[in-house]
Each structure stands twice: as C-alpha cells, then as structure tokens.
Motif scaffolding. Sequence first.
Motif, short mmCIF file in Angstrom:
data_model
loop_
_atom_site.label_atom_id
_atom_site.label_comp_id
_atom_site.label_asym_id
_atom_site.label_seq_id
_atom_site.Cartn_x
_atom_site.Cartn_y
_atom_site.Cartn_z
N LEU A 23 0.83 -1.21 0.00
CA LEU A 23 0.00 0.00 0.00
C LEU A 23 0.87 1.26 0.00
O LEU A 23 0.66 2.17 -0.82
CB LEU A 23 -0.91 0.00 1.22
N ALA A 24 1.84 1.32 0.91
CA ALA A 24 2.71 2.49 0.99
C ALA A 24 3.55 2.64 -0.27
O ALA A 24 3.73 3.74 -0.79
CB ALA A 24 3.61 2.39 2.22
N ALA A 25 4.06 1.52 -0.79
CA ALA A 25 4.93 1.58 -1.96
C ALA A 25 4.17 1.95 -3.23
O ALA A 25 4.70 2.67 -4.09
CB ALA A 25 5.63 0.23 -2.16
N LEU A 26 2.94 1.49 -3.37
CA LEU A 26 2.14 1.87 -4.54
C LEU A 26 1.86 3.37 -4.55
O LEU A 26 1.92 4.02 -5.60
CB LEU A 26 0.83 1.08 -4.57
N GLY A 27 1.56 3.91 -3.38
CA GLY A 27 1.37 5.36 -3.30
C GLY A 27 2.64 6.11 -3.62
O GLY A 27 2.64 7.10 -4.37
N GLU A 28 3.77 5.62 -3.08
CA GLU A 28 5.05 6.26 -3.34
C GLU A 28 5.43 6.15 -4.82
O GLU A 28 6.05 7.07 -5.38
CB GLU A 28 6.14 5.63 -2.47
N ARG A 240 11.03 -1.09 -10.16
CA ARG A 240 11.30 -0.28 -11.36
C ARG A 240 10.21 0.77 -11.62
O ARG A 240 9.88 1.05 -12.76
CB ARG A 240 11.43 -1.18 -12.59
N TRP A 241 9.63 1.31 -10.55
CA TRP A 241 8.65 2.38 -10.67
C TRP A 241 7.42 1.96 -11.48
O TRP A 241 6.77 2.78 -12.11
CB TRP A 241 9.28 3.64 -11.27
N LYS A 242 7.09 0.66 -11.43
CA LYS A 242 5.91 0.13 -12.11
C LYS A 242 5.03 -0.55 -11.07
O LYS A 242 5.52 -1.37 -10.29
CB LYS A 242 6.30 -0.85 -13.20
N PRO A 243 3.73 -0.23 -11.02
CA PRO A 243 2.87 -0.77 -9.97
C PRO A 243 2.91 -2.29 -9.82
O PRO A 243 2.96 -2.80 -8.70
CB PRO A 243 1.48 -0.28 -10.36
N LEU A 244 2.88 -3.02 -10.92
CA LEU A 244 2.91 -4.47 -10.81
C LEU A 244 4.26 -4.96 -10.28
O LEU A 244 4.33 -5.89 -9.48
CB LEU A 244 2.61 -5.11 -12.17
N GLY A 245 5.32 -4.32 -10.71
CA GLY A 245 6.65 -4.65 -10.19
C GLY A 245 6.77 -4.31 -8.72
O GLY A 245 7.39 -5.05 -7.94
N VAL A 246 6.16 -3.21 -8.34
CA VAL A 246 6.17 -2.80 -6.93
C VAL A 246 5.44 -3.82 -6.07
O VAL A 246 5.90 -4.19 -4.97
CB VAL A 246 5.54 -1.40 -6.78
N ALA A 247 4.29 -4.30 -6.55
CA ALA A 247 3.54 -5.31 -5.79
C ALA A 247 4.36 -6.59 -5.62
O ALA A 247 4.38 -7.19 -4.54
CB ALA A 247 2.22 -5.61 -6.50
#
Length: 306
Positions: A23-28, A240-247
Amino acid sequence: MSALDIGTGFIEATVRTATPLALAALGECISERAGVINIGLEGSIIAGALGATVAAGVIGVGGGFVAGAAAGMAVAAIFACFTVGFKADQIITGTAITMFALGLTGTLYRTLFGTSGVALNTPTTGAVAIPGLSSIPLIGPGIFHQPIVTYVTMLLAPLLAWWLQRTHRGLALRAIGEYPDAAIAAGVAPRRLQALAVLFAGAMAGLAGATLVLAQAGTFVEGMSAGRGFIAIAIVVLGRWKPLGVAAAALLFGAANSLQTLFQSMGWTGVPYQLFLALPYVLTLLVLAGASGRAAAPAGLGKRVA
C-alpha cells in the motif's frame, strides 16, 4: 507440524506482511512517477496508525481505515506545501517531517491513552475467505483467506498500472516525472499534479498504518511503523517504478520478514535472533545497492519544477 502447514503459514505471513508495504509503496510509486520522492512516508504511516486507533474505538473499523488515510494525507499535505509549494529540498523536508510525525504521534498517544495505552482492545477486521479459492491446497488459505484490505491491494496494483499507461492523466503525470519542461509546454500544470500525487501517496501510507493496527496488531505502539516507509521507497526502486513490479517486490520483502519469523520458530538457538530481525533491513540495503546501477528512475525525480 507438516511441511504443507509450514508452507501455508509462510505464504499467509508473507501476504499479510506485504500488504501494508505494498500500500505504501504503490502510493510512493505514483508520487515518484510525478517527480517527487517522499522521504516523509514513514511519518504518514505512523500518523495513519494512530488515526486509525483513535477513530476505530469511536466509530468502528471502517471509520478507522478512513481516519488512517486522512491522517496520512494530512502529513503528506505538510510535505507537499513545503516541497511543491515552496520548492524546498525533498530529502531534508521529508526527513524533518518523519521525525516530527514520530514525536507528535508518541506525544498524542500518551496524552490520549496515558502510559498504559489502549492494550489489545482496538476493534479489528477479520479475515474473509473467498469460496472455492481458499480451499486450494497450500496457496488457498495463505492468499485467499485474508482481510478485505489485502484484496483491495491486490486489485489496486493492476488498476494503477492501467491508469498510468492508458489514461490522459496518467500520461500527464508520467510526463511531469520524465520531461517536466515538455509537460509544461504541453499545457500540463505540474505543481498541481505533483501535489495530488503526494496527497495520494500520503493517503496510501496512512492506509498502510491503519492496516497495521486494524488488520494485524490490534493496537498502537509508538514507532510501530518500524522503518516501513523507507522499505517502501526501496520497494519502488526494486519494482522499477511500475505498480505491478512494486507489488511483486513487496511480496519479496514480505517473504524476507516471514523467513526471519520462520527461522526463529525452528529453534535455531545457535544464531542470535537479532540477525533474523535484521533480515528485511539487510535486504533493503542490498536492493538499493544492487538496483541503483540498473533501475532507470524518472528523469525529473527530486528536481524542482517551475
């Protein structure tokens, strides 16, 4: 305990631990794609945790999540005021706001609840099993028997990926982070979008803090954010600043945290338990060191925009 039970428990713990990080990383991720790195993320998480604790005791769990998101957004609004509005240095401002939020939440907590605190009487949300999927051996109970907020996070990652790639607003936000001068020339209002991105990141971090209290711990503890804001920033780099990668990166960090719990439960008495506790933070350093030369950050990240 059988190997199947151990595996199921490990997957469940991984997903549970990864949820607030994701959650925090997706927002960031959204904030950084707009060119703003919010080092004050940790402050929004701890503010969200306290806000959720106070509100949940008065208006219930649902109101607790809303209050947590609002508290995180309030901290982010201070950050946006200085960095986007007054063009202050993002790193210094974020660090100051984190220290301020940690101190303020501790003071408010003791003022509201005294030295004894709220113990374990904060209302919490239980796990909800998805019929059929939750009965799949090994992965079913671990993935599909989680609190509602976990399912929301699972849906949010692909939704944000679609929004960034397929919508005009998503394109404008990416343009601000990559080519701010070109975005301005195209008529985009960069500071407005940056402020909105920072507020969204703050709300997500506040929701992460609320998740810690209302879906996991069941209480508030001073400093319970425990560096998750900084880990979330490392997760954005790894993803890599991509939502799916972040998840996916959040799941990796969740697995690292679950491993230290698993190792301790296995009774490895010859190894100091502090080494297991340090595992997620060691992984953070390794990720930042290993990804810094390969990951391509947004070209305008951290730069002041006119």
